[in-house]
Design a protein around this motif. Structure first.
Motif, PDB file in Angstrom:
ATOM      1  N   GLY A 158      34.281 -18.473  -6.985  1.00 10.30           N
ATOM      2  CA  GLY A 158      33.205 -19.226  -7.613  1.00 10.30           C
ATOM      3  C   GLY A 158      31.843 -18.829  -7.101  1.00 10.30           C
ATOM      4  N   GLN A 159      30.830 -19.234  -7.842  1.00 10.28           N
ATOM      5  CA  GLN A 159      29.442 -18.979  -7.454  1.00 10.28           C
ATOM      6  C   GLN A 159      28.585 -20.147  -7.914  1.00 10.28           C
ATOM      7  N   ALA A 160      27.763 -20.693  -7.025  1.00  8.26           N
ATOM      8  CA  ALA A 160      26.808 -21.738  -7.391  1.00  8.26           C
ATOM      9  C   ALA A 160      25.541 -21.081  -7.906  1.00  8.26           C
ATOM     10  N   ILE A 161      25.003 -21.596  -9.007  1.00 12.27           N
ATOM     11  CA  ILE A 161      23.803 -21.040  -9.619  1.00 12.27           C
ATOM     12  C   ILE A 161      22.795 -22.158  -9.838  1.00 12.27           C
ATOM     13  N   VAL A 162      21.682 -22.095  -9.141  1.00  9.50           N
ATOM     14  CA  VAL A 162      20.626 -23.097  -9.294  1.00  9.50           C
ATOM     15  C   VAL A 162      20.059 -23.001 -10.709  1.00  9.50           C
ATOM     16  N   LYS A 163      19.932 -24.152 -11.363  1.00 13.09           N
ATOM     17  CA  LYS A 163      19.462 -24.234 -12.748  1.00 13.09           C
ATOM     18  C   LYS A 163      20.380 -23.463 -13.694  1.00 13.09           C
ATOM     19  N   GLY A 164      21.652 -23.392 -13.317  1.00 11.48           N
ATOM     20  CA  GLY A 164      22.614 -22.676 -14.143  1.00 11.48           C
ATOM     21  C   GLY A 164      22.793 -23.291 -15.518  1.00 11.48           C
ATOM     22  N   ASP A 165      22.546 -24.606 -15.628  1.00 12.43           N
ATOM     23  CA  ASP A 165      22.724 -25.262 -16.927  1.00 12.43           C
ATOM     24  C   ASP A 165      21.717 -24.794 -17.969  1.00 12.43           C
ATOM     25  N   SER A 166      20.638 -24.160 -17.527  1.00 14.57           N
ATOM     26  CA  SER A 166      19.670 -23.604 -18.476  1.00 14.57           C
ATOM     27  C   SER A 166      19.725 -22.082 -18.534  1.00 14.57           C
ATOM     28  N   LEU A 167      20.578 -21.463 -17.697  1.00 19.10           N
ATOM     29  CA  LEU A 167      20.641 -20.006 -17.617  1.00 19.10           C
ATOM     30  C   LEU A 167      21.942 -19.412 -18.149  1.00 19.10           C
ATOM     31  N   VAL A 168      23.031 -20.152 -18.004  1.00 17.85           N
ATOM     32  CA  VAL A 168      24.363 -19.646 -18.368  1.00 17.85           C
ATOM     33  C   VAL A 168      24.951 -20.527 -19.456  1.00 17.85           C
ATOM     34  N   GLN A 169      25.306 -19.932 -20.575  1.00 18.47           N
ATOM     35  CA  GLN A 169      25.764 -20.724 -21.714  1.00 18.47           C
ATOM     36  C   GLN A 169      27.013 -21.542 -21.409  1.00 18.47           C
ATOM     37  N   ALA A 170      27.932 -20.991 -20.649  1.00 15.37           N
ATOM     38  CA  ALA A 170      29.149 -21.739 -20.327  1.00 15.37           C
ATOM     39  C   ALA A 170      28.830 -22.974 -19.492  1.00 15.37           C
ATOM     40  N   ILE A 171      27.838 -22.862 -18.602  1.00 14.75           N
ATOM     41  CA  ILE A 171      27.428 -24.033 -17.813  1.00 14.75           C
ATOM     42  C   ILE A 171      26.708 -25.032 -18.706  1.00 14.75           C
ATOM     43  N   SER A 172      25.879 -24.533 -19.633  1.00 17.03           N
ATOM     44  CA  SER A 172      25.233 -25.430 -20.598  1.00 17.03           C
ATOM     45  C   SER A 172      26.272 -26.226 -21.369  1.00 17.03           C
ATOM     46  N   ALA A 173      27.327 -25.541 -21.809  1.00 16.28           N
ATOM     47  CA  ALA A 173      28.393 -26.218 -22.551  1.00 16.28           C
ATOM     48  C   ALA A 173      29.065 -27.271 -21.684  1.00 16.28           C
ATOM     49  N   ALA A 174      29.297 -26.941 -20.411  1.00 17.84           N
ATOM     50  CA  ALA A 174      29.914 -27.911 -19.510  1.00 17.84           C
ATOM     51  C   ALA A 174      29.006 -29.113 -19.294  1.00 17.84           C
ATOM     52  N   SER A 175      27.699 -28.871 -19.193  1.00 14.10           N
ATOM     53  CA  SER A 175      26.763 -29.986 -18.996  1.00 14.10           C
ATOM     54  C   SER A 175      26.790 -30.933 -20.189  1.00 14.10           C
ATOM     55  N   ILE A 176      26.950 -30.375 -21.376  1.00 16.26           N
ATOM     56  CA  ILE A 176      26.987 -31.197 -22.592  1.00 16.26           C
ATOM     57  C   ILE A 176      28.259 -32.038 -22.633  1.00 16.26           C
ATOM     58  N   LEU A 177      29.394 -31.439 -22.307  1.00 14.58           N
ATOM     59  CA  LEU A 177      30.641 -32.212 -22.323  1.00 14.58           C
ATOM     60  C   LEU A 177      30.633 -33.296 -21.247  1.00 14.58           C
ATOM     61  N   ALA A 178      30.124 -32.970 -20.061  1.00 15.85           N
ATOM     62  CA  ALA A 178      30.088 -33.971 -18.988  1.00 15.85           C
ATOM     63  C   ALA A 178      29.156 -35.124 -19.352  1.00 15.85           C
ATOM     64  N   LYS A 179      27.993 -34.791 -19.903  1.00 19.06           N
ATOM     65  CA  LYS A 179      27.008 -35.820 -20.248  1.00 19.06           C
ATOM     66  C   LYS A 179      27.518 -36.726 -21.367  1.00 19.06           C
ATOM     67  N   THR A 180      28.109 -36.152 -22.405  1.00 20.31           N
ATOM     68  CA  THR A 180      28.583 -36.989 -23.511  1.00 20.31           C
ATOM     69  C   THR A 180      29.765 -37.855 -23.085  1.00 20.31           C
ATOM     70  N   ALA A 181      30.608 -37.334 -22.187  1.00 16.80           N
ATOM     71  CA  ALA A 181      31.721 -38.141 -21.676  1.00 16.80           C
ATOM     72  C   ALA A 181      31.196 -39.297 -20.838  1.00 16.80           C
ATOM     73  N   ARG A 182      30.220 -39.029 -20.017  1.00 19.91           N
ATOM     74  CA  ARG A 182      29.617 -40.071 -19.179  1.00 19.91           C
ATOM     75  C   ARG A 182      28.940 -41.133 -20.054  1.00 19.91           C
ATOM     76  N   ASP A 183      28.214 -40.705 -21.088  1.00 18.53           N
ATOM     77  CA  ASP A 183      27.552 -41.657 -21.982  1.00 18.53           C
ATOM     78  C   ASP A 183      28.567 -42.530 -22.713  1.00 18.53           C
ATOM     79  N   ALA A 184      29.677 -41.928 -23.138  1.00 19.61           N
ATOM     80  CA  ALA A 184      30.729 -42.704 -23.807  1.00 19.61           C
ATOM     81  C   ALA A 184      31.307 -43.746 -22.856  1.00 19.61           C
ATOM     82  N   ASP A 185      31.460 -43.378 -21.591  1.00 20.05           N
ATOM     83  CA  ASP A 185      31.956 -44.322 -20.598  1.00 20.05           C
ATOM     84  C   ASP A 185      30.982 -45.485 -20.429  1.00 20.05           C
ATOM     85  N   CYS A 186      29.688 -45.186 -20.456  1.00 19.57           N
ATOM     86  CA  CYS A 186      28.692 -46.251 -20.328  1.00 19.57           C
ATOM     87  C   CYS A 186      28.740 -47.212 -21.515  1.00 19.57           C
ATOM     88  N   MET A 187      29.033 -46.691 -22.704  1.00 12.84           N
ATOM     89  CA  MET A 187      29.175 -47.581 -23.860  1.00 12.84           C
ATOM     90  C   MET A 187      30.389 -48.488 -23.695  1.00 12.84           C
TER      91      MET A 187
END
Length: 204
Positions: A124-153
């Motif tokens: 593995g490799q940690a990448i600072v601001k990876g959610d705006s630099l790497v598409q796969a991390i962007s996709a992961a950020s979207i799935l994590a955020k929408t799952a968290r929001d659904a939990d809040c509902m």
């Protein structure tokens, strides 16, 4: 993917998993993480850091990601685990669970931020601001955020007096006021200062 992403020696045809989390800062609810391996023949247009996207766009992209990604997994760490381990270690646990839950073994795990979870199922490799630099991390950020929001509902349906639908668990003025009025509920993180202080005050 680029042939040598950020000088990491990752080849264009490598099976790369992007990993990100959502929900480290809120005063309530689990912390979520997602891991995504994008399909090289199914590009997804519009991927970006989930924080920069409107809720409707995040939901639409989440549906596309789940449908077109080569593999994906969403995992979480519970409030009890957060209070026992601390939020950092619980976040690392959720990320590891997401990586372990992928149906495809990745050749490399690219994690947003400056820390790498221990015990990943591969390099593995940690990448600072990876959610705006790497598409796969962007996709992961979207799935994590929408799952968290659904939990809040779901939390809002259980505990409507706290307005989780409005603040998503973050320590906003509204949330803090409602927390003082009603006291913590089972979904609140006891180890977080605003909640802990209320519990201490209640026993004085």
């Amino acid at each position: 993917m680029q042939a040598d992403l950020f000088g990491l020696g990752i080849q264009e045809d490598a099976c790369i998993a992007g990993v990100d989390e959502a929900g480290r800062g809120p005063l309530a609810g689990p912390v979520y993480a997602a891991a995504v391996i994008l399909h090289p023949d199914r590009p997804i247009i519009g991927l970006a850091d989930s924080k920069t996207l409107k809720a409707e766009r995040r939901e639409a992209l989440a549906h596309v990601i789940r449908d077109q990604a080569w593999a994906w997994c969403v995992a979480s760490a519970s409030v009890e685990e957060i209070d026992t381990l601390n939020i950092l270690q619980a976040t690392m646990l959720a990320m590891r669970r997401a990586c372990e839950g992928l149906s495809v073994r990745a050749s490399q795990y690219l994690v947003d931020g400056n820390r790498l979870p221990k015990g990943l199922p591969g390099p593995g490799q940690a990448i600072v601001k990876g959610d705006s630099l790497v598409q796969a991390i962007s996709a992961a950020s979207i799935l994590a955020k929408t799952a968290r929001d659904a939990d809040c509902m779901s939390l809002h349906e259980q505990y409507p007096q706290y307005a989780f639908d409005a603040h998503k668990g973050y320590g906003t003025a509204l949330h803090l006021r409602l927390l003082r009025e009603h006291g913590p509920c089972p979904a609140h993180r006891r180890s977080f200062a605003p909640v802990r202080q209320l519990l201490v005050s209640a026993t004085d």
